[in-house]
Design a protein around this motif. Sequence first.
Motif, mmCIF file in Angstrom:
data_model
loop_
_atom_site.group_PDB
_atom_site.id
_atom_site.type_symbol
_atom_site.label_atom_id
_atom_site.label_comp_id
_atom_site.label_asym_id
_atom_site.label_seq_id
_atom_site.Cartn_x
_atom_site.Cartn_y
_atom_site.Cartn_z
ATOM 1 N N TRP A 4 -8.350 -6.743 0.850
ATOM 2 C CA TRP A 4 -6.933 -6.393 0.954
ATOM 3 C C TRP A 4 -6.400 -6.683 2.364
ATOM 4 O O TRP A 4 -5.264 -7.101 2.529
ATOM 5 N N ASP A 39 3.342 -8.589 1.304
ATOM 6 C CA ASP A 39 4.395 -7.666 0.891
ATOM 7 C C ASP A 39 5.746 -8.189 1.358
ATOM 8 O O ASP A 39 5.863 -8.751 2.456
ATOM 9 N N SER A 40 6.765 -7.978 0.548
ATOM 10 C CA SER A 40 8.086 -8.546 0.805
ATOM 11 C C SER A 40 9.149 -7.460 0.880
ATOM 12 O O SER A 40 8.915 -6.297 0.539
ATOM 13 N N SER A 93 -3.294 -9.301 1.709
ATOM 14 C CA SER A 93 -2.116 -8.531 1.315
ATOM 15 C C SER A 93 -0.829 -9.266 1.689
ATOM 16 O O SER A 93 -0.673 -9.750 2.810
ATOM 17 N N SER A 132 4.158 -3.977 -13.169
ATOM 18 C CA SER A 132 3.441 -4.218 -11.913
ATOM 19 C C SER A 132 2.536 -5.428 -12.047
ATOM 20 O O SER A 132 2.160 -5.828 -13.162
ATOM 21 N N TYR A 188 2.573 2.934 -1.834
ATOM 22 C CA TYR A 188 1.202 3.062 -1.326
ATOM 23 C C TYR A 188 1.031 4.321 -0.472
ATOM 24 O O TYR A 188 -0.006 4.984 -0.530
ATOM 25 N N GLY A 248 3.675 -7.438 -4.321
ATOM 26 C CA GLY A 248 3.740 -6.480 -3.222
ATOM 27 C C GLY A 248 5.105 -6.443 -2.558
ATOM 28 O O GLY A 248 5.656 -7.480 -2.180
ATOM 29 N N PHE A 249 5.659 -5.234 -2.407
ATOM 30 C CA PHE A 249 6.923 -5.034 -1.701
ATOM 31 C C PHE A 249 6.776 -3.827 -0.787
ATOM 32 O O PHE A 249 6.010 -2.906 -1.070
ATOM 33 N N TRP A 250 7.528 -3.838 0.313
ATOM 34 C CA TRP A 250 7.426 -2.755 1.292
ATOM 35 C C TRP A 250 8.190 -1.530 0.799
ATOM 36 O O TRP A 250 9.348 -1.332 1.103
ATOM 37 N N THR A 251 7.518 -0.729 0.000
ATOM 38 C CA THR A 251 8.063 0.542 -0.473
ATOM 39 C C THR A 251 7.070 1.632 -0.078
ATOM 40 O O THR A 251 6.051 1.360 0.547
#
Length: 285
Positions: free
Chosen positions: A214, A220-221, A218, A140, A191, A185-188
């Motif tokens: 944040w 996210d991909s 932030s 990470s 979180y 950051g990735f869209w999973t």
Amino acid sequence: MRQPSPSPRTWFITGASRGLGRALALAALERGDSVAVAARSATADTFAAEHRDRVLARSLDVTDKSAVDAAMAAAVAHFGRLDVVVNNAGNMSMGMIEEFTEEQARAQLEVNFFGALWVSQAAMSHLRRQGSGHILQISSIAALGAFPSTGMYSASKFALEGMSEALAMEAASFGVKVTIVQPGGFWTDLYTNMVSTSPAEPYAPLRAELERQWAEGSVDSDPRLAAEAMLTLVDNEAPPLRLALGSMAYDLAHAVSRQRIDTWAAWEQVSRAAEHAVPQPEAVR
């Protein structure tokens, strides 16, 4: 769609029912590879019908060492070999260090470190005898540096990276490669499914400042971009020990490294003064 790989591979991916693991499994299947998907809720039905003959689904809790050994053995028996093992299963606990209960702290390490350790050990027992293979350790951006409220999560990833550095050197003599992958950051759902500590009132101002930062910074991909990068990684004959995924992770790696080098240099005189060879004292002989 990607072109088929020069030589179809067989993958073992933990945490493959969602997020980066699922994106990677789909990308591998789309180019003609075979995948053992291992997750608590693994099922082949979630993959396209035309790929299911190349999918082996195993329900797996990576904190159960005997279950990990059995799942790895089943994948080898089913496919005949394994080419890439991906330690992707993980979770995230957020909170200030003082706020963590013993149960919460141990749970974070059980999945992110010990689970990855059991998978790595099981993988090596097969890849070592096979004389080839590639282990991807999904770390990470939090392993590049720890920040307020990420302490326990960072600790689990720091531990993973320390173990993996040694593993890479041990595995190399058997023709097995190890790469530590450091996603930004990735869209999973990492979180949305994370565990949070009970907030302690003295940390309220710090929490408010973190939330502000944040909200402003932030990035996210799409997880498919991470999957594409990892396919490129395993296709390379000389993969790196570490690969940062995303500009945020890449830039942070450089910033943290420069800061550490500057600090070491500033304190060089004190560091060197602490070492001077002397004969072994009688008390430790």
